[in-house]
Design a protein around this motif. Structure first.
Motif, mmCIF file in Angstrom:
data_model
loop_
_atom_site.group_PDB
_atom_site.id
_atom_site.type_symbol
_atom_site.label_atom_id
_atom_site.label_comp_id
_atom_site.label_asym_id
_atom_site.label_seq_id
_atom_site.Cartn_x
_atom_site.Cartn_y
_atom_site.Cartn_z
ATOM 1 N N THR A 43 64.167 57.700 46.509
ATOM 2 C CA THR A 43 64.416 58.306 45.201
ATOM 3 C C THR A 43 65.834 57.985 44.800
ATOM 4 O O THR A 43 66.610 57.434 45.587
ATOM 5 C CB THR A 43 64.191 59.835 45.253
ATOM 6 O OG1 THR A 43 64.304 60.373 43.932
ATOM 7 C CG2 THR A 43 65.225 60.510 46.153
ATOM 8 N N LYS A 47 68.857 62.355 41.881
ATOM 9 C CA LYS A 47 67.743 63.287 42.091
ATOM 10 C C LYS A 47 67.814 63.917 43.480
ATOM 11 O O LYS A 47 67.561 65.111 43.641
ATOM 12 C CB LYS A 47 66.407 62.561 41.908
ATOM 13 C CG LYS A 47 65.196 63.467 42.082
ATOM 14 C CD LYS A 47 63.897 62.742 41.786
ATOM 15 C CE LYS A 47 63.753 62.483 40.307
ATOM 16 N NZ LYS A 47 62.393 61.945 39.981
ATOM 17 N N TYR A 48 68.187 63.122 44.482
ATOM 18 C CA TYR A 48 68.305 63.668 45.839
ATOM 19 C C TYR A 48 69.368 64.759 45.885
ATOM 20 O O TYR A 48 69.129 65.838 46.453
ATOM 21 C CB TYR A 48 68.662 62.566 46.836
ATOM 22 C CG TYR A 48 68.873 63.087 48.241
ATOM 23 C CD1 TYR A 48 67.800 63.332 49.085
ATOM 24 C CD2 TYR A 48 70.158 63.388 48.707
ATOM 25 C CE1 TYR A 48 67.988 63.850 50.361
ATOM 26 C CE2 TYR A 48 70.360 63.903 49.982
ATOM 27 C CZ TYR A 48 69.275 64.127 50.800
ATOM 28 O OH TYR A 48 69.475 64.652 52.070
ATOM 29 N N GLN A 50 70.515 66.621 43.438
ATOM 30 C CA GLN A 50 70.068 67.802 42.699
ATOM 31 C C GLN A 50 69.055 68.603 43.517
ATOM 32 O O GLN A 50 69.109 69.842 43.533
ATOM 33 C CB GLN A 50 69.466 67.407 41.359
ATOM 34 C CG GLN A 50 68.847 68.580 40.587
ATOM 35 C CD GLN A 50 69.127 68.529 39.110
ATOM 36 O OE1 GLN A 50 70.282 68.455 38.688
ATOM 37 N NE2 GLN A 50 68.077 68.554 38.313
ATOM 38 N N HIS A 51 68.145 67.924 44.190
ATOM 39 C CA HIS A 51 67.158 68.638 45.003
ATOM 40 C C HIS A 51 67.839 69.391 46.145
ATOM 41 O O HIS A 51 67.441 70.522 46.478
ATOM 42 C CB HIS A 51 66.116 67.657 45.533
ATOM 43 C CG HIS A 51 65.114 67.242 44.518
ATOM 44 N ND1 HIS A 51 64.028 66.453 44.804
ATOM 45 C CD2 HIS A 51 65.042 67.498 43.178
ATOM 46 C CE1 HIS A 51 63.311 66.255 43.706
ATOM 47 N NE2 HIS A 51 63.918 66.863 42.712
ATOM 48 N N GLN A 52 68.864 68.799 46.757
ATOM 49 C CA GLN A 52 69.584 69.497 47.827
ATOM 50 C C GLN A 52 70.285 70.736 47.279
ATOM 51 O O GLN A 52 70.318 71.780 47.933
ATOM 52 C CB GLN A 52 70.592 68.564 48.491
ATOM 53 C CG GLN A 52 69.963 67.397 49.255
ATOM 54 C CD GLN A 52 68.923 67.852 50.258
ATOM 55 O OE1 GLN A 52 67.715 67.663 50.068
ATOM 56 N NE2 GLN A 52 69.372 68.472 51.341
ATOM 57 N N LEU A 54 69.278 72.556 44.772
ATOM 58 C CA LEU A 54 68.245 73.543 44.462
ATOM 59 C C LEU A 54 67.614 74.116 45.723
ATOM 60 O O LEU A 54 67.243 75.294 45.754
ATOM 61 C CB LEU A 54 67.191 72.917 43.553
ATOM 62 C CG LEU A 54 67.725 72.492 42.177
ATOM 63 C CD1 LEU A 54 66.672 71.678 41.419
ATOM 64 C CD2 LEU A 54 68.159 73.712 41.368
ATOM 65 N N HIS A 55 67.486 73.312 46.781
ATOM 66 C CA HIS A 55 66.988 73.841 48.050
ATOM 67 C C HIS A 55 67.960 74.884 48.615
ATOM 68 O O HIS A 55 67.537 75.904 49.170
ATOM 69 C CB HIS A 55 66.794 72.711 49.059
ATOM 70 C CG HIS A 55 65.681 71.764 48.714
ATOM 71 N ND1 HIS A 55 64.553 72.155 48.023
ATOM 72 C CD2 HIS A 55 65.525 70.430 48.977
ATOM 73 C CE1 HIS A 55 63.748 71.112 47.865
ATOM 74 N NE2 HIS A 55 64.309 70.060 48.438
ATOM 75 N N GLN A 89 62.013 73.375 37.059
ATOM 76 C CA GLN A 89 61.360 72.065 37.126
ATOM 77 C C GLN A 89 60.912 71.726 38.540
ATOM 78 O O GLN A 89 59.862 71.120 38.737
ATOM 79 C CB GLN A 89 62.320 70.990 36.607
ATOM 80 C CG GLN A 89 62.497 70.996 35.101
ATOM 81 C CD GLN A 89 63.529 69.985 34.630
ATOM 82 O OE1 GLN A 89 64.273 69.414 35.428
ATOM 83 N NE2 GLN A 89 63.587 69.758 33.316
ATOM 84 N N LEU A 90 61.712 72.128 39.537
ATOM 85 C CA LEU A 90 61.374 71.797 40.923
ATOM 86 C C LEU A 90 60.454 72.837 41.544
ATOM 87 O O LEU A 90 59.496 72.494 42.244
ATOM 88 C CB LEU A 90 62.650 71.664 41.748
ATOM 89 C CG LEU A 90 62.451 71.226 43.209
ATOM 90 C CD1 LEU A 90 61.787 69.845 43.283
ATOM 91 C CD2 LEU A 90 63.793 71.216 43.960
ATOM 92 N N TYR A 91 60.728 74.133 41.294
ATOM 93 C CA TYR A 91 59.988 75.205 41.966
ATOM 94 C C TYR A 91 58.933 75.878 41.088
ATOM 95 O O TYR A 91 58.220 76.765 41.555
ATOM 96 C CB TYR A 91 60.972 76.261 42.482
ATOM 97 C CG TYR A 91 61.692 75.820 43.744
ATOM 98 C CD1 TYR A 91 61.155 76.086 44.999
ATOM 99 C CD2 TYR A 91 62.904 75.133 43.681
ATOM 100 C CE1 TYR A 91 61.808 75.686 46.163
ATOM 101 C CE2 TYR A 91 63.565 74.727 44.832
ATOM 102 C CZ TYR A 91 63.009 75.008 46.065
ATOM 103 O OH TYR A 91 63.651 74.609 47.215
ATOM 104 N N GLN A 111 63.549 74.600 52.403
ATOM 105 C CA GLN A 111 63.832 73.274 52.948
ATOM 106 C C GLN A 111 65.154 73.242 53.707
ATOM 107 O O GLN A 111 65.475 72.262 54.370
ATOM 108 C CB GLN A 111 63.874 72.248 51.809
ATOM 109 C CG GLN A 111 62.596 72.166 50.992
ATOM 110 C CD GLN A 111 61.423 71.668 51.806
ATOM 111 O OE1 GLN A 111 61.521 70.642 52.489
ATOM 112 N NE2 GLN A 111 60.311 72.395 51.764
#
Length: 272
Positions: A43, A47-48, A50-52, A54-55, A89-91, A111
């Motif tokens: 990815t 994006k990676y 941002q996901h970290q 949000l996790h 958007q993620l959850y 995560q």
């Protein structure tokens, strides 16, 4: 190289992380690093990251009582609406809905299970008068937190509430340096805007002088690894010299010995 980059990202979620910053960390050119990371992660880098972020936010929401505004700050968002929009958007639910709903937490399991910020903040502190509850114990064991029962009982005895105090653990030794398992550990409570009855043998001052502050949140069983990591960062801090003296854990809430994991901790380490 990949593990170094991922570790840096996870330890700087409260900061702006750019490809240029990561390039300086690794020594690779931005172009080469971007190509390598995209291939490994499957990815985009943005994006990676941002996901970290949000996790980590989900971890705080599920396992702490931290206010949403503080969570947003600790995971690198400046804007409330941007944070809520990205989280949804993620959850697929808002941050508040995720916190309240065990169903959502089970549907989107955590995560990440700890948070450490490598961003040490230097600060000069004025002493604060505190009521102290002395003890000894293993800093890396849940049992050492039993002394906070005495602090809670005292607060009730003077007709105050937990919100009327600040909370500090006074760490008199560094087990990494001394090799001691049993060390002096004092619980200290600082009244907010009022004075407590004088008790000369149970009074002390906390936080006087220069410190560097690191933030972390984890299970107690992870404190040894977390403290080792933070001490290694301190050793590498340019222009910062560690000095002999006690360090402090500052807690945002009164520690509950029955539920001691995942407290958000501001660790003050003495510096010259």
């Amino acid at each position: 190289m990949i593990s170094e980059v991922l570790a840096y990202i996870n330890n700087h979620l409260d900061s702006k992380i750019t490809l240029e910053v990561l390039s300086n960390v690794t020594g690779y050119s931005p172009h080469h690093l971007h190509k390598k990371l995209s291939a490994e992660l499957g990815t985009s880098l943005g994006k990676y990251i941002q996901h970290q972020r949000l996790h980590a936010a989900a971890y705080f929401l599920a396992l702490t009582r931290m206010p949403l505004n503080d969570i947003k700050h600790h995971v690198g968002f400046e804007d409330n609406s941007a944070f809520s929009r990205a989280f949804r958007q993620l959850y697929r639910v808002s941050p508040l809905q995720y916190r309240k709903s065990k169903k959502h937490q089970q549907e989107f399991p955590l995560q990440t299970f700890k948070y450490i910020s490598a961003n040490g903040v230097t600060t000069r502190e004025r002493k604060k008068a505190a009521r102290v509850f002395p003890s000894r114990g293993d800093y890396f064991s849940e049992r050492v937190y039993a002394i906070w029962n005495d602090a809670a009982a005292y607060i009730a005895s003077v007709n105050k509430t937990p919100e009327d105090f600040e909370y500090y653990a006074i760490l008199h030794e560094c087990p990494h340096m001394t090799g001691n398992q049993e060390c002096r550990y004092d619980a200290a409570i600082v009244p907010k805007g009022f004075e407590l009855p004088a008790e000369p043998f149970l009074q002390t001052n906390v936080l006087e002088g220069n410190y560097i502050r690191f933030n972390f949140c984890s299970k107690v069983q992870d404190y040894h690894a977390v403290s080792t990591e933070i001490n290694s960062w301190l050793a590498k801090e340019a222009g910062v010299q560690h000095r002999h003296g006690v360090s402090y854990f500052k807690f945002d809430t009164l520690p509950d010995p029955g539920n001691i994991d995942n407290l958000f901790i501001h660790w003050y380490l003495p510096i010259a």
